[in-house]
Scaffold this active site. Structure first.
Site, mmCIF file in Angstrom:
data_model
loop_
_atom_site.group_PDB
_atom_site.id
_atom_site.type_symbol
_atom_site.label_atom_id
_atom_site.label_comp_id
_atom_site.label_asym_id
_atom_site.label_seq_id
_atom_site.Cartn_x
_atom_site.Cartn_y
_atom_site.Cartn_z
ATOM 1 N N HIS A 74 -1.680 -7.608 2.272
ATOM 2 C CA HIS A 74 -1.715 -8.219 3.611
ATOM 3 C C HIS A 74 -2.904 -7.781 4.458
ATOM 4 C CE1 HIS A 74 -0.015 -4.971 6.297
ATOM 5 N NE2 HIS A 74 0.340 -4.487 5.125
ATOM 6 N N THR B 140 12.373 -7.269 -10.599
ATOM 7 C CA THR B 140 11.873 -8.609 -10.927
ATOM 8 C C THR B 140 10.568 -8.859 -10.187
ATOM 9 O OG1 THR B 140 14.121 -9.372 -11.272
ATOM 10 C CG2 THR B 140 12.460 -11.083 -10.831
ATOM 11 N N CYS C 135 3.772 5.843 19.322
ATOM 12 C CA CYS C 135 4.909 6.154 20.174
ATOM 13 C C CYS C 135 6.030 6.736 19.326
ATOM 14 C CB CYS C 135 5.386 4.861 20.799
ATOM 15 S SG CYS C 135 5.606 4.950 22.545
ATOM 16 N N ASN D 40 -8.131 4.069 8.348
ATOM 17 C CA ASN D 40 -7.607 2.879 9.014
ATOM 18 C C ASN D 40 -7.798 2.892 10.523
ATOM 19 O OD1 ASN D 40 -5.623 4.975 8.147
ATOM 20 N ND2 ASN D 40 -4.371 3.994 9.708
ATOM 21 N N GLY E 170 0.814 -1.216 0.000
ATOM 22 C CA GLY E 170 0.000 0.000 0.000
ATOM 23 C C GLY E 170 0.845 1.262 0.000
ATOM 24 N N THR E 171 1.919 1.262 0.765
ATOM 25 C CA THR E 171 2.767 2.450 0.864
ATOM 26 C C THR E 171 3.354 2.805 -0.493
ATOM 27 O OG1 THR E 171 3.297 1.896 3.155
ATOM 28 C CG2 THR E 171 4.802 3.421 2.035
ATOM 29 N N SER F 154 -3.385 -3.054 -0.844
ATOM 30 C CA SER F 154 -2.341 -3.793 -0.140
ATOM 31 C C SER F 154 -2.820 -5.219 0.100
ATOM 32 C CB SER F 154 -2.035 -3.106 1.196
ATOM 33 O OG SER F 154 -1.160 -3.907 1.947
ATOM 34 N N GLN G 121 -7.756 -0.050 3.146
ATOM 35 C CA GLN G 121 -8.653 -0.628 4.154
ATOM 36 C C GLN G 121 -10.028 -0.974 3.586
ATOM 37 O OE1 GLN G 121 -7.861 -1.629 7.113
ATOM 38 N NE2 GLN G 121 -5.859 -0.679 7.365
HETATM 39 C C1 LIG Z 1 -5.015 3.240 4.862
HETATM 40 C C2 LIG Z 1 -3.656 2.618 4.701
HETATM 41 N N1 LIG Z 1 -2.856 3.016 3.707
HETATM 42 C C3 LIG Z 1 -1.657 2.493 3.499
HETATM 43 C C4 LIG Z 1 -1.154 1.509 4.327
HETATM 44 C C5 LIG Z 1 0.192 0.937 4.061
HETATM 45 O O1 LIG Z 1 0.088 -0.345 3.458
HETATM 46 P P1 LIG Z 1 1.337 -1.336 3.444
HETATM 47 O O2 LIG Z 1 1.510 -1.849 4.827
HETATM 48 O O3 LIG Z 1 0.945 -2.440 2.487
HETATM 49 O O4 LIG Z 1 2.504 -0.569 2.956
HETATM 50 C C6 LIG Z 1 -1.938 1.068 5.404
HETATM 51 C C7 LIG Z 1 -1.404 0.089 6.373
HETATM 52 O O5 LIG Z 1 -1.770 0.069 7.529
HETATM 53 C C8 LIG Z 1 -3.222 1.631 5.594
HETATM 54 O O6 LIG Z 1 -4.015 1.254 6.592
#
Ligand SMILES: Cc1ncc(COP(=O)(O)O)c(C=O)c1O
Length: 389
Positions: A205, A241, A328, A155, A71-72, A203, A183
């Site tokens: 996972h 790759t 934190c 999230n 996702g990032t 994402s 999400q």
């Molecule tokens: C709304 C949202 N965007 C992006 C991410 C980042 O995804 P990833 O962990 O696959 O990089 C998250 C992960 O918690 C998320 O909740």
């Protein structure tokens, strides 16, 4: 001790069917999908099948999906890719981006980075439920705006943004619309065509797929600039790759997510509503986020005079895995930017508890929490200097 996982928005276990689908691609079909021999072609075919499955849950076309590491990266590629192309080609005059104040750091930090490079970022405020106001959005758009990036669903508090209206506004003013769907995917039906979404981040996972893989939907005709330079995979947009096993897993997770969407949604909604109903019986407890426009698996509470981290730890001792909005930092405990954006004072924002449900949760889990949580809250309050009863 009984252990209950209620942190599905942090990550999900990989579905057994997903693992089975992935397994042959570690060994038998190990070829590099970019190779032209039969080993390569086997892997390539699997990648293309996965692409179709991902497109399928979004009502997109397969060639509109780009694989990433999560996702990032999808957020970074979607936002910076559009921004840099805009800058390079001077396609439009402006350099304004509109986002919301409650985005995930993957979006917020990307926007801050772009800000340092001279882009103007407008951070829209949200109401007490975490919803942006369409009037604010429309007012923020100028002739210099080229991109809106607003998350599909939050999230932390689970609020689902008015994506349909945002898409209409983006369309009306001819501005690109990216949404972080991390999400929301597989928790609500998504139709990128109907919603006028130009770019959407996924994402794996979070949807019972493996970690370290994701996807970016890029609507046909939308041009972005690559952030990686190398072998030119993914039409030159994402060199490296292919993570074949991960991609196969993500594809299977999407296929299952589509098949199970209705069933998952009704089961999760039922459990979530029970959880909310029970928990709000605790004195001076509040629900964060919108009561209806929220993800089916999200419950986020505040408890007066309670510190969220301690609550997490106490629940962990009772076998319940939960999360809090506080993050934190190295020096101090910062209240969540989402909870402060919805108007909570720092004390309340520090007292939040996020419980996010998934396929494995049952009614017994909800009952167990109902047995445990009131006592944990009461015990913590007895120790709290903020609790003066
Ligand atoms: C709304 C949202 N965007 C992006 C991410 C980042 O995804 P990833 O962990 O696959 O990089 C998250 C992960 O918690 C998320 O909740």
């Amino acid at each position: 001790m009984k252990r209950i996982y209620m942190d599905y928005s942090a990550t999900t276990p990989v579905d057994k069917e997903v693992i089975d689908e992935m397994a042959p691609y570690f060994g038998k079909y190990f070829g590099n999908p970019s190779s032209i021999h039969s080993f390569g072609r086997d892997a390539y075919d699997a990648i293309e099948k996965s692409r179709s499955k991902i497109a399928d849950i979004l009502n997109a076309d397969a060639d509109e999906i780009i694989f990433t590491s999560g996702g990032t990266e999808s957020d970074n590629l979607g936002i910076m890719g559009v921004a840099y192309l805009n800058k390079d080609k001077r396609k439009r005059k402006g350099n304004n981006i509109i986002t919301s104040s409650i985005e995930h750091p993957a979006v917020l930090e990307t926007c801050k980075y772009l800000e340092k490079q001279g882009f103007n970022i407008k951070y829209l405020p949200v109401d007490k439920y975490g919803l942006i106001r369409i009037e604010d959005l429309e007012e923020a758009i100028s002739k210099d705006t080229f991109l809106i990036t607003i998350m599909y669903a939050n999230n932390e508090i689970g609020t689902i943004e008015p994506i349909n209206e945002i898409g209409k506004i983006a369309n009306k003013y001819d501005v690109l619309f990216h949404t972080d769907g991390v999400q929301a995917v597989c928790k609500t039906p998504i139709d990128v065509k109907k919603l006028n979404i130009d770019l959407l981040s996924i994402s794996s996972h979070k949807i019972y797929g493996p970690k370290g893989v994701g996807a970016l939907y890029i609507r046909k005709g939308v041009k972005i600039r690559s952030l990686t330079h190398g072998g030119g995979q993914e039409k030159g947009l994402r060199s490296s790759t292919y993570n074949t096993t991960g991609i196969v897993g993500l594809g299977k997770a999407c296929e299952l997510g589509k098949i199970r969407l209705k069933e998952d949604m009704s089961q999760l909604k039922y459990l979530r509503d029970e959880l909310i109903k029970n928990t709000l019986k605790i004195e001076l407890s509040y629900l964060n986020g919108h009561p209806i426009k929220r993800l089916v698996n999200n419950a986020n509470f505040c408890f007066e005079a309670i510190e969220g981290e301690s609550l997490n730890m106490m629940l962990d001792e009772k076998g319940i895995a939960s999360a809090t909005g506080s993050a934190c930092s190295s020096k101090n405990l910062q209240a969540s930017h989402v909870l402060t954006a919805i108007g909570l004072n720092p004390e309340k924002a520090h007292g939040s508890l996020r419980l996010t449900l998934g396929r494995e949760n049952t009614e017994r889990d909800i009952k167990y929490i109902d047995n445990v949580l009131p006592d944990v809250v009461e015990n913590l309050r007895k120790l709290s200097p903020l609790w003066d009863r």
